[in-house]
Motif scaffolding. Structure first.
Motif, PDB file in Angstrom:
ATOM      1  N   LEU A  80       0.846  -1.194   0.000  1.00  0.00           N
ATOM      2  CA  LEU A  80       0.000   0.000   0.000  1.00  0.00           C
ATOM      3  C   LEU A  80       0.876   1.237   0.000  1.00  0.00           C
ATOM      4  CD1 LEU A  80      -2.811   1.470   0.561  1.00  0.00           C
ATOM      5  CD2 LEU A  80      -2.234   1.218   2.988  1.00  0.00           C
ATOM      6  N   ARG A  81       0.497   2.237  -0.840  1.00  0.00           N
ATOM      7  CA  ARG A  81       1.184   3.526  -0.844  1.00  0.00           C
ATOM      8  C   ARG A  81       0.168   4.636  -0.575  1.00  0.00           C
ATOM      9  NH1 ARG A  81       4.627   4.055  -6.369  1.00  0.00           N
ATOM     10  NH2 ARG A  81       2.485   4.277  -7.147  1.00  0.00           N
ATOM     11  N   LEU A  82       0.630   5.681   0.094  1.00  0.00           N
ATOM     12  CA  LEU A  82      -0.134   6.918   0.222  1.00  0.00           C
ATOM     13  C   LEU A  82       0.456   7.930  -0.736  1.00  0.00           C
ATOM     14  CD1 LEU A  82      -0.535   7.186   4.120  1.00  0.00           C
ATOM     15  CD2 LEU A  82      -1.983   5.982   2.472  1.00  0.00           C
ATOM     16  N   PRO A  89       4.185   9.413  -4.254  1.00  0.00           N
ATOM     17  CA  PRO A  89       4.121   8.689  -2.984  1.00  0.00           C
ATOM     18  C   PRO A  89       4.817   9.461  -1.863  1.00  0.00           C
ATOM     19  CG  PRO A  89       4.955   7.288  -4.762  1.00  0.00           C
ATOM     20  CD  PRO A  89       4.970   8.697  -5.274  1.00  0.00           C
ATOM     21  N   PHE A  90       4.205   9.471  -0.671  1.00  0.00           N
ATOM     22  CA  PHE A  90       4.878  10.042   0.486  1.00  0.00           C
ATOM     23  C   PHE A  90       4.956   9.055   1.644  1.00  0.00           C
ATOM     24  CE2 PHE A  90       0.419  11.319   1.054  1.00  0.00           C
ATOM     25  CZ  PHE A  90       0.170  10.993   2.388  1.00  0.00           C
ATOM     26  N   ALA A  91       4.335   7.881   1.519  1.00  0.00           N
ATOM     27  CA  ALA A  91       4.479   6.820   2.522  1.00  0.00           C
ATOM     28  C   ALA A  91       4.181   5.491   1.840  1.00  0.00           C
ATOM     29  CB  ALA A  91       3.539   7.027   3.700  1.00  0.00           C
ATOM     30  N   GLY A 373       4.543  11.066   6.077  1.00  0.00           N
ATOM     31  CA  GLY A 373       5.391  10.277   5.194  1.00  0.00           C
ATOM     32  C   GLY A 373       6.760  10.042   5.790  1.00  0.00           C
ATOM     33  N   LEU A 374       7.383  11.106   6.374  1.00  0.00           N
ATOM     34  CA  LEU A 374       8.695  10.943   6.991  1.00  0.00           C
ATOM     35  C   LEU A 374       8.630   9.995   8.171  1.00  0.00           C
ATOM     36  CD1 LEU A 374       9.967  14.644   6.904  1.00  0.00           C
ATOM     37  CD2 LEU A 374      10.849  12.720   5.575  1.00  0.00           C
ATOM     38  N   LEU A 375       7.583  10.116   8.986  1.00  0.00           N
ATOM     39  CA  LEU A 375       7.437   9.246  10.155  1.00  0.00           C
ATOM     40  C   LEU A 375       7.300   7.790   9.741  1.00  0.00           C
ATOM     41  CD1 LEU A 375       7.149   9.201  13.261  1.00  0.00           C
ATOM     42  CD2 LEU A 375       4.670   9.413  12.921  1.00  0.00           C
ATOM     43  N   LEU A 376       6.509   7.546   8.689  1.00  0.00           N
ATOM     44  CA  LEU A 376       6.261   6.171   8.269  1.00  0.00           C
ATOM     45  C   LEU A 376       7.443   5.563   7.535  1.00  0.00           C
ATOM     46  CD1 LEU A 376       2.530   6.450   7.169  1.00  0.00           C
ATOM     47  CD2 LEU A 376       3.432   5.357   9.210  1.00  0.00           C
TER      48      LEU A 376
END
Length: 512
Positions: A80-82, A89-91, A373-376
């Motif tokens: 899965l991508r966000l 994509p950012f996550a 996104g950075l956190l994930l």
């Protein structure tokens, strides 16, 4: 209406012939329990609905006898991508191992009518299961399990008395009001436009599911087996499915994917309301709810049908034991106690993803998305988010209290490929249908006695060189290349007692 039809009364009456009902019937038949499945409709509903199952859910299909057939009608997905509004994509949550912890690909895309066909074919091979279509339940009396049935074509009615009634009949369940259960709203209701298509040429993609986090028009994109694809678009106030289904609107909606509308064959274009709900009551006596009759989740993390299959897996062995004379209240009360918290946690996870997809157009929302996104991208955070989907049951009558944080009690035993007398098999096919004690060395007397009382099969792992001479041999040795031994070690255990659904009931520490 005639009197009670004793001769035609099934031990278990399953209401609803969707995947959850059919899988429950197959699991019960495997345990020697006869059942009748009734459904008000005739035949398979031909339009695509559920499209994703994870490896834990496919493991349940394996128990039902259809895993190999499912592999032929499904395709593994990469995860899965966000994505942001420009499809960047950012996550990312990758689930692309060819064989996951449960012995199957971690993420699987399919077409629900195909799944129902293979389940019905397997039901047709089971003498203990009868499928009766065009039959609806008009009344259920939980006090004595008297059920009134009516044939939808002829109107003919009769009464039967079952030993248990299972409501697998979806969001519009007739069984739910019979036990006076009510949905509790978990705070998410949205209208979405679902578009299923065939495409003349492959569309660009990465082989997984994309969630577009655009507050102006949140969307989901899934590549399905063959040349089929699905889009889901959040509907705006005042929009209708008829309007969005016009060719020019479809072209507008799919333009970001570079797809000319002329190259699409529309299979379905319909409005769906995504809801987050769970019932306050799952059981009255031997009348119980499963699947969408008990809980509804938005589809954003692909766990809707999987939750129903988990219900079936949790309940089938308990109900079979009750029908065999085991304690009804302990076993059947544990069904809601175990399944409801997990189902609610999964629903809330889906709601969080849904809110991330639609979470506002202000500056704070714009900052949150890249920060998320950075956190994930941090492996530990990403792993924790994915663990939220995995089954873990709290301590209770059928799960011992954990001795430490890493204790395996309440979690699934993994399913590696194992060698038994040199022949490879999936672990569950070796374990059979009852309790199992898996040991990496000597088993403490108390746990061994408990396993004996439950009639557990004892499987001894192949000893490591340093453990040679300390291994007790019971029913033979099992060689899995060290995977189960490593699993026990991660849980600081030397042995684990498994329930029939492969949940760890109890563990024992390493023997000194």
């Amino acid at each position: 209406m005639s009197g009670v039809d004793q001769d035609g009364s099934p031990p278990v009456l399953i209401v609803g012939a969707g995947p959850t009902g059919l899988t429950t019937a197959l699991l019960l038949a495997r345990l020697g329990v006869a059942c009748t499945v009734v459904d008000r409709h005739v035949g398979i509903h031909g339009l695509p609905r559920a499209v994703h199952l994870d490896d834990e859910a496919v493991r349940i299909l394996q128990r039902a006898g259809v895993a190999e057939a499912f592999a032929r009608i499904s395709s593994p997905a990469t995860g899965l991508r966000l994505l942001d509004a420009t499809l960047r994509p950012f996550a990312e949550f990758r689930r692309d191992r060819p064989v996951g912890d449960h012995g199957h690909p971690e993420s699987n895309l399919f077409d629900q009518p195909d799944l129902e066909r293979i389940l019905r074919a397997e039901v047709g091979r089971q003498p203990l299961v009868e499928l009766r279509e065009g039959v609806e339940v008009t009344t259920v009396r939980p006090s004595d399990l008297l059920v009134e049935l009516r044939e939808t074509c002829s109107g003919a009615a009769r009464r039967v008395r079952a030993e248990a009634v299972l409501g697998c009949d979806g969001a519009g369940s007739t069984i739910r009001p019979a036990i006076r259960a009510r949905f509790r709203d978990l705070g998410f209701t949205e209208r979405w436009f679902v578009l299923d298509v065939c495409c003349e040429r492959p569309l660009p993609g990465w082989g997984g599911v994309d969630q577009v986090c655009d507050p102006r028009r949140a969307a989901t994109f899934l590549p399905l087996p063959g040349n089929r694809y699905r889009w889901e678009f959040r509907m705006r106030p005042g929009e209708t499915a008829a309007e969005l289904a016009r060719p020019e609107r479809i072209a507008e909606l799919t333009a970001r994917w570079g797809t000319p509308a002329s190259g699409l064959e529309v299979l379905r274009a319909a409005e769906y309301t995504f809801r987050a709900r769970i019932t306050d009551r799952w059981r009255h006596g031997r009348v119980l709810l499963l699947g969408d009759a008990a809980h509804l989740t938005p589809p954003f993390i692909g766990q809707g049908l999987g939750a129903g299959l988990r219900d079936a897996h949790n309940l089938a062995w308990k109900l079979a034991a009750v029908l065999g004379g085991a304690d009804e209240d302990v076993l059947l009360d544990s069904y809601q106690a175990e399944r409801a918290p997990h189902a609610e946690a999964v629903i809330r996870g889906a709601v969080l993803v849904g809110r991330a997809m639609t979470g506002g157009q202000d500056i704070a929302a714009a900052l949150r998305r890249p920060a998320t996104g950075l956190l994930l991208r941090v492996p530990g955070v990403r792993a924790a988010a994915q663990r939220g989907i995995a089954t873990r049951y709290a301590p209770g009558p059928l799960v011992d209290r954990r001795r430490h944080r890493r204790d395996l009690a309440g979690t699934h035993c993994p399913q590696p490929t194992v060698l038994v007398d040199g022949h490879p098999s999936r672990l569950d096919d070796v374990l059979g249908d009852g309790y199992t004690l898996i040991a990496a060395g000597p088993v403490p007397p108390a746990l061994r006695a408990r396993a004996q009382r439950l009639g557990a099969t004892v499987l001894q792992l192949r000893p490591t060189p340093e453990a040679a001479g300390r291994v007790q041999h019971d029913h033979g040795q099992l060689d899995d290349g060290g995977q189960l031994r490593a699993w026990l070690a991660r849980g600081r255990a030397g042995a684990a007692l498994l329930r029939p659904d492969r949940i760890v009931l109890a563990t024992a520490p390493h023997a000194p």
